[in-house]
Structure formats: C-alpha cells, structure tokens
Motif scaffolding. Structure first.
Motif, PDB file in Angstrom:
ATOM      1  N   GLU A  58     -30.240  13.733 -11.747  1.00  0.00           N
ATOM      2  CA  GLU A  58     -29.591  13.175 -10.565  1.00  0.00           C
ATOM      3  C   GLU A  58     -29.326  11.681 -10.748  1.00  0.00           C
ATOM      4  O   GLU A  58     -28.280  11.155 -10.344  1.00  0.00           O
ATOM      5  CB  GLU A  58     -30.467  13.402  -9.328  1.00  0.00           C
ATOM      6  CG  GLU A  58     -29.828  12.936  -8.033  1.00  0.00           C
ATOM      7  CD  GLU A  58     -30.693  13.246  -6.819  1.00  0.00           C
ATOM      8  OE1 GLU A  58     -30.411  12.689  -5.745  1.00  0.00           O
ATOM      9  OE2 GLU A  58     -31.641  14.037  -6.956  1.00  0.00           O
ATOM     10  N   ARG A  78     -22.953  11.684 -11.613  1.00  0.00           N
ATOM     11  CA  ARG A  78     -21.949  10.973 -10.806  1.00  0.00           C
ATOM     12  C   ARG A  78     -20.793  11.912 -10.516  1.00  0.00           C
ATOM     13  O   ARG A  78     -20.355  12.664 -11.403  1.00  0.00           O
ATOM     14  CB  ARG A  78     -21.430   9.757 -11.569  1.00  0.00           C
ATOM     15  CG  ARG A  78     -20.352   8.981 -10.789  1.00  0.00           C
ATOM     16  CD  ARG A  78     -19.763   7.867 -11.629  1.00  0.00           C
ATOM     17  NE  ARG A  78     -18.697   7.184 -10.899  1.00  0.00           N
ATOM     18  CZ  ARG A  78     -17.891   6.290 -11.454  1.00  0.00           C
ATOM     19  NH1 ARG A  78     -18.013   5.972 -12.714  1.00  0.00           N
ATOM     20  NH2 ARG A  78     -16.939   5.711 -10.717  1.00  0.00           N
ATOM     21  N   GLN A  79     -20.343  11.899  -9.298  1.00  0.00           N
ATOM     22  CA  GLN A  79     -19.163  12.667  -8.920  1.00  0.00           C
ATOM     23  C   GLN A  79     -18.135  11.769  -8.292  1.00  0.00           C
ATOM     24  O   GLN A  79     -18.487  10.873  -7.487  1.00  0.00           O
ATOM     25  CB  GLN A  79     -19.530  13.780  -7.920  1.00  0.00           C
ATOM     26  CG  GLN A  79     -19.936  15.088  -8.571  1.00  0.00           C
ATOM     27  CD  GLN A  79     -19.911  16.231  -7.577  1.00  0.00           C
ATOM     28  OE1 GLN A  79     -20.114  16.021  -6.380  1.00  0.00           O
ATOM     29  NE2 GLN A  79     -19.657  17.434  -8.055  1.00  0.00           N
ATOM     30  N   ARG A  83     -28.665  10.164 -13.509  1.00  0.00           N
ATOM     31  CA  ARG A  83     -27.575   9.956 -14.451  1.00  0.00           C
ATOM     32  C   ARG A  83     -26.256  10.560 -13.970  1.00  0.00           C
ATOM     33  O   ARG A  83     -25.209  10.318 -14.551  1.00  0.00           O
ATOM     34  CB  ARG A  83     -27.921  10.570 -15.815  1.00  0.00           C
ATOM     35  CG  ARG A  83     -29.069   9.901 -16.525  1.00  0.00           C
ATOM     36  CD  ARG A  83     -29.153  10.363 -17.975  1.00  0.00           C
ATOM     37  NE  ARG A  83     -29.358  11.806 -18.080  1.00  0.00           N
ATOM     38  CZ  ARG A  83     -30.562  12.385 -18.084  1.00  0.00           C
ATOM     39  NH1 ARG A  83     -31.649  11.644 -17.960  1.00  0.00           N
ATOM     40  NH2 ARG A  83     -30.675  13.688 -18.200  1.00  0.00           N
TER      41      ARG A  83
END
Length: 343
Positions: A333, A337-338, A335
């Motif tokens: 989590e 990214r969205q 590391r």
C-alpha cells in the motif's frame, strides 16, 4: 499445445518444455529417447538440458536423438546451461570467459549441433565480474554459437544488474529467466518476477510440481512409499521439504488442487501446471519425467481450462507467507499509487 515467444526474442516455443535432468540418471538412453519421441509427437518444440546433468550424459543422449532425427532438429528450440563444476580444477566452474568458452564448445560437441538456441547461466557467479561474462555471451551470439542467452536461479538484483550492464555496454541482453516456481514456492513473485517483467524476460519455471507434492500422490499423515521420488529416497535434498511451520498451508494447497482437479476432470498435476502456465511472464513450464506415462499425463495440462474463480482459489490458498515489510499488504500500500479514475 500452445506457443509463445521465447521471452523478448522472436523465437517461438511450446508453452511446455521438456526438461532432461532425468536423462542418464533416472531414465536410461532408451527411455530418454522415448520421452523425446512422445514430447515431439504432442507438439512440443522446446528441450532444456545442462552440462552438469549426469555430468554431460544428458546432453549426449539428447545429441544422439537429434542426430537420428535431423528434420525434427530444425523445428526444435534447444537450450542448455553452464556454471557448475565439470571437473576438479578451480577453473572447471563459474561464468568466466575461460570456463564458459570450454563449456560451450563441449556442449556443442555433445549435442552435435553448431548452434545452441538458448544458452543459460545456471546460477550467479560471485567471483567473475559480470562484464566479463556478458562480453563472452555477446561474442558467442555474434559468432553464431548461440542464438539467445538467459539466466537461471538469479535473484532480483542479480537479474537487474545483468540486464542493465548488458544494455549499458551495448551487448545482447538476456531473453529468459529459469527459476523454481510452483504453487508451493511463490516467493519469487516479490522481487524476481517484477524484475523479469520489467526487462521483458520470459520465465521458464523448473520444479513446477514441487518435487511431486503437487501431483496429489502424497497423502496427509502418510509417509511417502513405493515408486515415487520421495518414496524411493525420502531424504532427497530440498525436494523432500515441507517446512514444519508450513504444513497446514502445504496440505491446504494440495487439498484445493485436488478439489479443482475433480471439478474439471483432470489430475492434480495437470491443474497445478495449468495454473503455473497462466501466470504473468511465463513462457514455458519445464516438465521433467522418468516415464512416458508421467510425461503424457503432464502434457495433458495443455488442454485443461481453469475458470477465473478456480484460478483465484488456487492463488489465494497458495499465497506465500511473508513478513509485512517490505512485501506485506501495508508495504504494498505504501508503494502503490492510482491515478484519478482508478487507472
């Protein structure tokens, strides 16, 4: 049989390769040749060996079959490996130019061919500078002795270093990685698989059935006996493991594989192989066999179709046990990214 490109190369191979570690050891010459016959008849096009298998005997056996089947040689992609000791001297192993030059010529002679399609470093060599190894491999490609090269048993950082040094030096980069990978051993997914995917390398998993554990022939609370690998030799190296602190996980995996096999009308081995063939980056799963019956059953995995739900069940039950940092959920989590919109 399905076919895929050999990693980032343009060569095409069947998604199941014939591994020959048993040749000259657990399978004599006649049986070994029968195994190649059955494999080729099933549409297989990719044979993997190594100089260290039976101390060169495996390559001799493959070479004898190829000599008797010149037309088939044109259709087969041939792979071998070098790195481990082939003599008592300090230069009879490793990935130095001196050793690899002799090892490659010896493999070409035993296999009776003028080019090895895929030449693989059997493991990392901490003694030899990587640039020396890479220059030799590039020279061998340019000389036409090998078509492509790959590595086996490398860690993530070793793989990435080899790839980036090859690119930086203008040398031919590797095409494949041959790691241990199966439903019981998935630790490579943390670092090694991402490194291979980043470099565009194809995975060639060895020990896809976990030394026989994923065939369904071993039963909970029953010691292996009879004509099985562990029954004949219960103390056989790392393939005789099931860590005591992971017994519950191991049997849960075996039970789930058996349940899915019943659902699809296949064997446990075929289900285990079909799951592995479908994993990201896998080019070809390496099948080892002692008998034609074993090989024929395993090749039947090519016709097994698993539903998304069945794949998810197998993936969930076999999730590797890792500490939270740096590979657990919280670390992922951190590391992750969205972009807006979930893309």
């Amino acid at each position: 049989m399905r076919y895929r490109t050999l990693g980032n190369s343009g060569a095409v191979v069947s998604t199941y390769a014939l591994g020959t570690m048993t040749f000259g050891a657990e399978a004599d010459t006649t049986t070994s040749h029968e195994l190649i016959d059955a494999y080729v008849a099933a549409g297989g096009t990719f044979i993997d060996t190594a100089d260290v298998y039976s101390f060169g005997r495996s390559e001799d056996i493959v070479g004898a079959w190829l000599a008797a089947h010149p037309a088939e040689r044109e259709q087969l992609v041939l792979a071998t490996k070098a790195r481990f000791p082939m003599g008592p001297g300090p230069n009879d192993l490793g990935t130095s130019r001196r050793h690899l030059a002799r090892a490659l010529d010896a493999s070409l002679r035993r296999l009776g061919t003028d080019q090895i399609d895929l030449y693989q470093l059997h493991a990392w060599d901490p003694v030899t500078p990587i640039d020396e190894t890479l220059r030799f491999l590039d020279d061998a490609v340019r000389a036409g002795k090998i078509g492509y090269w790959g590595v086996s048993n490398f860690t993530g950082w070793q793989l990435t270093k080899a790839v980036h040094r090859a690119v930086a030096l203008g040398f031919t980069p590797p095409a494949t990685l041959q790691p241990q990978y199966n439903l019981l051993v998935r630790e490579i997914e943390s670092e090694i698989v991402p490194a291979a995917l980043d470099a565009g390398l194809g995975l060639l998993p060895w020990s896809p059935l976990g030394g026989g554990w994923l065939t369904g022939k071993y039963l909970r609370d029953t010691d292996p006996t009879g004509a099985t690998r562990l029954g004949e030799d219960p103390g056989r190296g790392m393939e005789a493991w099931i860590p005591r602190n992971e017994l519950d996980r191991t049997w849960a995996i075996i039970d789930t594989v058996r349940a899915v096999a019943t659902e699809v009308g296949a064997s446990s081995a075929q289900v285990s192989l079909a799951w592995l063939e479908g994993q990201p980056g896998v080019t070809a799963v390496i099948l080892g066999a002692r008998t034609v019956a074993q090989l024929s059953e395993n090749l039947g995995a090519a016709s097994v179709v698993l539903s998304d739900a069945q794949v998810q069940r197998l993936t969930a039950v076999s999730a590797p046990v890792v500490s939270d940092y740096p590979y657990g959920d919280a670390a992922r989590e951190q590391r992750g990214r969205q972009l807006p919109g979930g893309r």
